[in-house]
Design a protein around this motif. Sequence first.
Motif, PDB file in Angstrom:
ATOM      1  N   HIS A 168       1.661  -6.891   9.810  1.00  0.00           N
ATOM      2  CA  HIS A 168       1.901  -5.464   9.732  1.00  0.00           C
ATOM      3  C   HIS A 168       3.033  -4.864   9.221  1.00  0.00           C
ATOM      4  O   HIS A 168       3.902  -5.365   9.755  1.00  0.00           O
ATOM      5  CB  HIS A 168       1.108  -4.874  10.922  1.00  0.00           C
ATOM      6  CG  HIS A 168      -0.294  -5.135  11.201  1.00  0.00           C
ATOM      7  ND1 HIS A 168      -1.528  -5.375  10.380  1.00  0.00           N
ATOM      8  CD2 HIS A 168      -1.062  -5.662  12.276  1.00  0.00           C
ATOM      9  CE1 HIS A 168      -2.460  -5.723  10.725  1.00  0.00           C
ATOM     10  NE2 HIS A 168      -2.307  -5.911  12.141  1.00  0.00           N
ATOM     11  N   ASP A 202      -9.575  -6.446  12.215  1.00  0.00           N
ATOM     12  CA  ASP A 202      -9.812  -6.632  10.789  1.00  0.00           C
ATOM     13  C   ASP A 202      -8.939  -6.139   9.631  1.00  0.00           C
ATOM     14  O   ASP A 202      -9.053  -6.221   8.505  1.00  0.00           O
ATOM     15  CB  ASP A 202     -11.230  -6.503  10.322  1.00  0.00           C
ATOM     16  CG  ASP A 202     -12.112  -7.166  11.186  1.00  0.00           C
ATOM     17  OD1 ASP A 202     -11.758  -8.529  11.711  1.00  0.00           O
ATOM     18  OD2 ASP A 202     -13.167  -6.788  11.688  1.00  0.00           O
ATOM     19  N   GLU A 203      -7.822  -5.276   9.999  1.00  0.00           N
ATOM     20  CA  GLU A 203      -7.123  -4.566   9.066  1.00  0.00           C
ATOM     21  C   GLU A 203      -6.361  -5.579   8.238  1.00  0.00           C
ATOM     22  O   GLU A 203      -5.754  -6.466   8.900  1.00  0.00           O
ATOM     23  CB  GLU A 203      -6.175  -3.603   9.631  1.00  0.00           C
ATOM     24  CG  GLU A 203      -7.119  -2.235  10.506  1.00  0.00           C
ATOM     25  CD  GLU A 203      -6.180  -1.019  10.634  1.00  0.00           C
ATOM     26  OE1 GLU A 203      -5.351  -0.849   9.792  1.00  0.00           O
ATOM     27  OE2 GLU A 203      -6.294  -0.551  11.853  1.00  0.00           O
ATOM     28  N   PRO A 204      -6.098  -5.342   6.940  1.00  0.00           N
ATOM     29  CA  PRO A 204      -5.544  -6.252   6.082  1.00  0.00           C
ATOM     30  C   PRO A 204      -4.071  -6.191   6.335  1.00  0.00           C
ATOM     31  O   PRO A 204      -3.342  -5.164   6.781  1.00  0.00           O
ATOM     32  CB  PRO A 204      -5.977  -5.658   4.716  1.00  0.00           C
ATOM     33  CG  PRO A 204      -6.141  -4.336   4.739  1.00  0.00           C
ATOM     34  CD  PRO A 204      -6.705  -4.157   6.131  1.00  0.00           C
ATOM     35  N   ALA A 238       0.768 -13.877   7.005  1.00  0.00           N
ATOM     36  CA  ALA A 238      -0.194 -13.294   6.268  1.00  0.00           C
ATOM     37  C   ALA A 238      -0.968 -14.300   5.457  1.00  0.00           C
ATOM     38  O   ALA A 238      -2.083 -14.623   5.331  1.00  0.00           O
ATOM     39  CB  ALA A 238       0.078 -12.173   5.491  1.00  0.00           C
ATOM     40  N   GLU A 297      -2.996 -16.761   7.380  1.00  0.00           N
ATOM     41  CA  GLU A 297      -4.232 -16.345   7.599  1.00  0.00           C
ATOM     42  C   GLU A 297      -5.258 -16.249   6.533  1.00  0.00           C
ATOM     43  O   GLU A 297      -6.367 -16.734   6.807  1.00  0.00           O
ATOM     44  CB  GLU A 297      -4.105 -14.805   8.011  1.00  0.00           C
ATOM     45  CG  GLU A 297      -3.741 -14.518   9.384  1.00  0.00           C
ATOM     46  CD  GLU A 297      -3.638 -12.887   9.668  1.00  0.00           C
ATOM     47  OE1 GLU A 297      -3.284 -12.631  10.696  1.00  0.00           O
ATOM     48  OE2 GLU A 297      -4.059 -12.430   8.893  1.00  0.00           O
ATOM     49  N   THR A 298      -4.935 -16.009   5.335  1.00  0.00           N
ATOM     50  CA  THR A 298      -5.661 -16.167   4.314  1.00  0.00           C
ATOM     51  C   THR A 298      -6.303 -17.624   4.061  1.00  0.00           C
ATOM     52  O   THR A 298      -6.953 -17.781   3.366  1.00  0.00           O
ATOM     53  CB  THR A 298      -4.833 -15.554   3.006  1.00  0.00           C
ATOM     54  OG1 THR A 298      -4.498 -14.012   3.073  1.00  0.00           O
ATOM     55  CG2 THR A 298      -5.561 -15.772   1.554  1.00  0.00           C
TER      56      THR A 298
END
Length: 274
Positions: free
Chosen positions: A106, A116-118, A130, A133-134
């Motif tokens: 973040h 669930d925030e991108p 990040a 995670e993807t």
Amino acid sequence: MTLLVVGASGHLGGEVCRRALAAGQRVVGTYRRAPGVVDGVDWRPLDVRDRAAVGALIGTLQPRVVVNCAFEYASWVVTADGAAHVALAAAEAGARLVHLSSDAVHGGRCTPYLDDEPPAPVFPYGAAKAAAETAVRLVDPSAALVRTSVIVGDAASRQVRLCFDAISETGSVALFSDEIRCPISVDDLAAAVLELVESDHAGLINVAGPEAVSRVEFGLLVARVHGLDPARMRTTTIAESGLARPPQVQLDSGRAAALLTTPLRAVSEFLSRP
């Protein structure tokens, strides 16, 4: 049945191993440079950057569960590519995967982040997390991805030693007054991870402490618990340091609190028990 902990020689990985062994599980733990110190673990060397090696180990072991705690702060290949390699091999073996992520994904704001925030990272480590995670979500939609915060253990743990350094006359560390996080005890996080292992939760979930504190406030708590002089603490700000770091990142762990039986204690509570 086997629990494989990737990155088991690290702080969190070691605690996950200890708790799983105490529960009677067979535990295999991987390391890159040196085995960990937890007795009873079947230690195996593994470089997660090597996709073939990861596939070979997991294919041979056929673990029921894989917990991935492996990362390297300054290495995209370890943190991002390595996570993809582990996810691919775990999926091929049909293993349940719990992947450890970070609030570093973040960019920072004054309101809490939901599960669930991108991601919107502002520095390389956050970008690598990040990307990891993807990759994990694409490879294995049934995996649990745990976003956590600053992990705190006993006096020998890294986050507490940084505070000692900031207070020491010979130290070089200065603590940020404007970097706010939600510290979590390594005990609470490891217990939560093992609960998620046995659950069917899929996707992102925040697992962090309920109390948001600055690095300086955390240092003051450490000083009080260990009888150190807080007046000697060196402090700074993110701007003064010249570093690119997210300022306030507070994770809302309400979903985890409702799903898990493990209590997520405030930092002021678990630090009071040195």
